[in-house]
Write a protein that holds these residues in place. Structure first.
Motif, PDB file in Angstrom:
ATOM      1  N   GLY A 181      -5.906  10.610   9.104  1.00 60.19           N
ATOM      2  CA  GLY A 181      -5.193   9.856   8.082  1.00 60.19           C
ATOM      3  C   GLY A 181      -3.755  10.265   7.864  1.00 60.19           C
ATOM      4  O   GLY A 181      -3.103   9.750   6.950  1.00 60.19           O
ATOM      5  N   CYS A 182      -3.224  11.154   8.722  1.00 59.91           N
ATOM      6  CA  CYS A 182      -1.847  11.607   8.512  1.00 59.91           C
ATOM      7  C   CYS A 182      -0.820  10.672   9.145  1.00 59.91           C
ATOM      8  O   CYS A 182       0.385  10.883   8.978  1.00 59.91           O
ATOM      9  N   GLY A 183      -1.270   9.669   9.885  1.00 60.60           N
ATOM     10  CA  GLY A 183      -0.338   8.694  10.455  1.00 60.60           C
ATOM     11  C   GLY A 183      -0.014   8.914  11.928  1.00 60.60           C
ATOM     12  O   GLY A 183       0.906   8.291  12.455  1.00 60.60           O
ATOM     13  N   LYS A 184      -0.776   9.760  12.615  1.00 63.71           N
ATOM     14  CA  LYS A 184      -0.519  10.029  14.034  1.00 63.71           C
ATOM     15  C   LYS A 184      -0.613   8.752  14.866  1.00 63.71           C
ATOM     16  O   LYS A 184       0.285   8.435  15.643  1.00 63.71           O
ATOM     17  N   SER A 185      -1.725   8.037  14.710  1.00 60.28           N
ATOM     18  CA  SER A 185      -1.929   6.819  15.502  1.00 60.28           C
ATOM     19  C   SER A 185      -0.940   5.733  15.106  1.00 60.28           C
ATOM     20  O   SER A 185      -0.487   4.956  15.955  1.00 60.28           O
ATOM     21  N   SER A 195       0.186  15.041   5.537  1.00 65.50           N
ATOM     22  CA  SER A 195      -0.358  13.767   5.061  1.00 65.50           C
ATOM     23  C   SER A 195       0.189  13.399   3.694  1.00 65.50           C
ATOM     24  O   SER A 195       0.716  14.236   2.964  1.00 65.50           O
ATOM     25  N   ARG A 196       0.014  12.125   3.383  1.00 70.06           N
ATOM     26  CA  ARG A 196       0.279  11.570   2.051  1.00 70.06           C
ATOM     27  C   ARG A 196       1.682  11.847   1.518  1.00 70.06           C
ATOM     28  O   ARG A 196       1.832  12.528   0.514  1.00 70.06           O
ATOM     29  N   PRO A 197       2.698  11.297   2.125  1.00 73.10           N
ATOM     30  CA  PRO A 197       2.707  10.484   3.351  1.00 73.10           C
ATOM     31  C   PRO A 197       2.853  11.347   4.603  1.00 73.10           C
ATOM     32  O   PRO A 197       3.134  12.537   4.514  1.00 73.10           O
ATOM     33  N   ILE A 229      -3.729  20.869   4.468  1.00 69.40           N
ATOM     34  CA  ILE A 229      -4.910  20.190   3.914  1.00 69.40           C
ATOM     35  C   ILE A 229      -5.134  20.596   2.462  1.00 69.40           C
ATOM     36  O   ILE A 229      -5.425  19.742   1.603  1.00 69.40           O
ATOM     37  N   ARG A 230      -4.968  21.885   2.155  1.00 70.74           N
ATOM     38  CA  ARG A 230      -5.112  22.346   0.768  1.00 70.74           C
ATOM     39  C   ARG A 230      -4.039  21.743  -0.126  1.00 70.74           C
ATOM     40  O   ARG A 230      -4.305  21.364  -1.274  1.00 70.74           O
ATOM     41  N   ARG A 231      -2.833  21.642   0.393  1.00 73.19           N
ATOM     42  CA  ARG A 231      -1.758  21.070  -0.398  1.00 73.19           C
ATOM     43  C   ARG A 231      -2.030  19.602  -0.726  1.00 73.19           C
ATOM     44  O   ARG A 231      -1.802  19.147  -1.845  1.00 73.19           O
ATOM     45  N   ASN A 232      -2.544  18.866   0.263  1.00 72.97           N
ATOM     46  CA  ASN A 232      -2.821  17.455   0.038  1.00 72.97           C
ATOM     47  C   ASN A 232      -4.015  17.235  -0.879  1.00 72.97           C
ATOM     48  O   ASN A 232      -4.117  16.201  -1.525  1.00 72.97           O
ATOM     49  N   GLY A 275       0.822  -1.214   0.000  1.00 71.46           N
ATOM     50  CA  GLY A 275       0.000   0.000   0.000  1.00 71.46           C
ATOM     51  C   GLY A 275       0.851   1.257   0.000  1.00 71.46           C
ATOM     52  O   GLY A 275       2.091   1.199  -0.056  1.00 71.46           O
ATOM     53  N   PRO A 276       0.209   2.407   0.052  1.00 71.75           N
ATOM     54  CA  PRO A 276       0.949   3.673   0.050  1.00 71.75           C
ATOM     55  C   PRO A 276       1.786   3.835   1.314  1.00 71.75           C
ATOM     56  O   PRO A 276       1.508   3.219   2.349  1.00 71.75           O
ATOM     57  N   VAL A 277       2.805   4.651   1.226  1.00 68.95           N
ATOM     58  CA  VAL A 277       3.643   4.944   2.384  1.00 68.95           C
ATOM     59  C   VAL A 277       2.828   5.783   3.371  1.00 68.95           C
ATOM     60  O   VAL A 277       2.292   6.825   3.008  1.00 68.95           O
ATOM     61  N   VAL A 278       2.723   5.312   4.606  1.00 68.18           N
ATOM     62  CA  VAL A 278       1.937   6.003   5.627  1.00 68.18           C
ATOM     63  C   VAL A 278       2.779   7.059   6.340  1.00 68.18           C
ATOM     64  O   VAL A 278       2.328   8.176   6.572  1.00 68.18           O
ATOM     65  N   LEU A 279       3.998   6.693   6.699  1.00 63.87           N
ATOM     66  CA  LEU A 279       4.943   7.615   7.331  1.00 63.87           C
ATOM     67  C   LEU A 279       6.219   7.643   6.510  1.00 63.87           C
ATOM     68  O   LEU A 279       6.688   6.594   6.053  1.00 63.87           O
ATOM     69  N   ASP A 280       6.791   8.834   6.353  1.00 60.29           N
ATOM     70  CA  ASP A 280       7.971   8.957   5.503  1.00 60.29           C
ATOM     71  C   ASP A 280       9.065   9.749   6.206  1.00 60.29           C
ATOM     72  O   ASP A 280       8.919  10.948   6.446  1.00 60.29           O
ATOM     73  N   ASP A 281      10.129   9.061   6.605  1.00 54.32           N
ATOM     74  CA  ASP A 281      11.343   9.712   7.108  1.00 54.32           C
ATOM     75  C   ASP A 281      11.053  10.657   8.277  1.00 54.32           C
ATOM     76  O   ASP A 281      11.440  11.829   8.275  1.00 54.32           O
TER      77      ASP A 281
END
Length: 281
Positions: free
Chosen positions: A77-81, A237-239, A276-279, A53-59
């Motif tokens: 959905g940004c990967g906090k949890s 987000s994303r990732p 949010i706008r960027r994503n 699947g897509p990368v959830v967290l990146d570096d």
């Protein structure tokens, strides 16, 4: 691209300090300590991907000092949890390293997850029992822990007899009963009404100042983060990645309606909207 004055992407605070104080402080930037304390939690270039699947967290890199209260903030959905689960050891990163105390971490989730057939005291005693505390000591220790969250008078009540806020406070006492140096909290007050949540904030802050626990608190509520954190870390987000952080030098006397909390919330919300706008683009 974020303005250079505020930008802070994937940085480790202990190595590259953020000198920008919150706009409401009206003080000079915090001086960099000559020697940084050892980290309670160190996240070093961590990435996470589930299968193909897509990368959830990146570096992601982040240092959290002992006794620090850090709020992880971001859109759903940004990967906090996911990051919290990695710190807790409930999952493993795809790459990078996470260092935590050898004693481990206590985790408190959005749901109290109390045993419905046990009283509040026995729910706390269960954590003490699993920790190996002798039976003759568990009763008294459980009452002390319940008293620390102002629930000693509800010790003999079962979960269905308690309000939502009271159940979460029992869950907090149970987490403290594990006696771990790090407390991880995943949106524990999200389901509470505004007044009950405000009371829960006061209890949590008091417990934090009394115990000196390191707390990592996940939320999507900007005001909650501004109200509670010594440091607010904003994730994109994303990732998922760290895009900015705010250090709060004055943490005493804050309430959800305080002008300084409102001012910081506006500042953080503005940056969150940009993300949010960027994503969405």
């Amino acid at each position: 691209m974020l303005p250079s004055r505020e930008a802070r992407t994937d940085a480790v605070p202990a190595r590259v300090p953020n000198l920008l104080g919150p706009s409401f402080d009206s003080v000079a930037p915090v001086a960099v300590p000559t020697s940084a304390p050892a980290s309670a939690v160190r996240i070093d270039r961590v990435s996470k991907q589930f299968g193909t699947g897509p990368v959830v967290l990146d570096d992601v890199s982040l240092d959290i000092a002992p006794g620090e209260f850090v709020c992880l903030l971001g859109a759903s959905g940004c990967g906090k949890s996911t990051l919290l689960n990695l710190i807790a050891g409930l999952d493993r990163p795809s790459s990078g390293q996470i260092e935590t105390p050898g004693e481990g971490s206590a985790v408190m989730f959005q749901e109290s997850a109390l045993m419905p057939w046990l009283t509040a005291r026995r729910n706390v005693e269960l954590a003490l029992r699993l920790r190996g505390v002798p039976r003759r000591e568990r009763h008294e220790k459980a009452l002390v822990l319940l008293d620390s969250v102002n629930l000693a008078d509800a010790a003999d009540k079962r979960p269905h007899e308690l309000s939502g806020g009271m159940r979460q406070r029992v869950a907090l006492a149970r987490a403290l009963a594990q006696d771990r140096p790090v407390l991880l909290m995943d949106e524990p007050f999200a389901a509470l009404d505004a007044i009950t949540r405000d009371l829960a904030h006061e209890e949590l802050e008091r417990v934090w100042r009394t115990t000196g626990r390191t707390i990592v608190f996940v939320t999507h509520n900007v005001r909650e983060a501004a109200r509670l954190g010594q440091r607010v870390v904003l994730m994109g987000s994303r990732p998922g990645r760290i895009v900015q952080e705010w250090r709060i030098t004055k943490t005493t006397g804050r309430r959800i309606e305080s002008p300084e909390v409102a001012a910081l919330s506006v500042e953080i919300t503005d940056q969150l909207r940009k993300e949010i706008r960027r994503n969405a683009a």
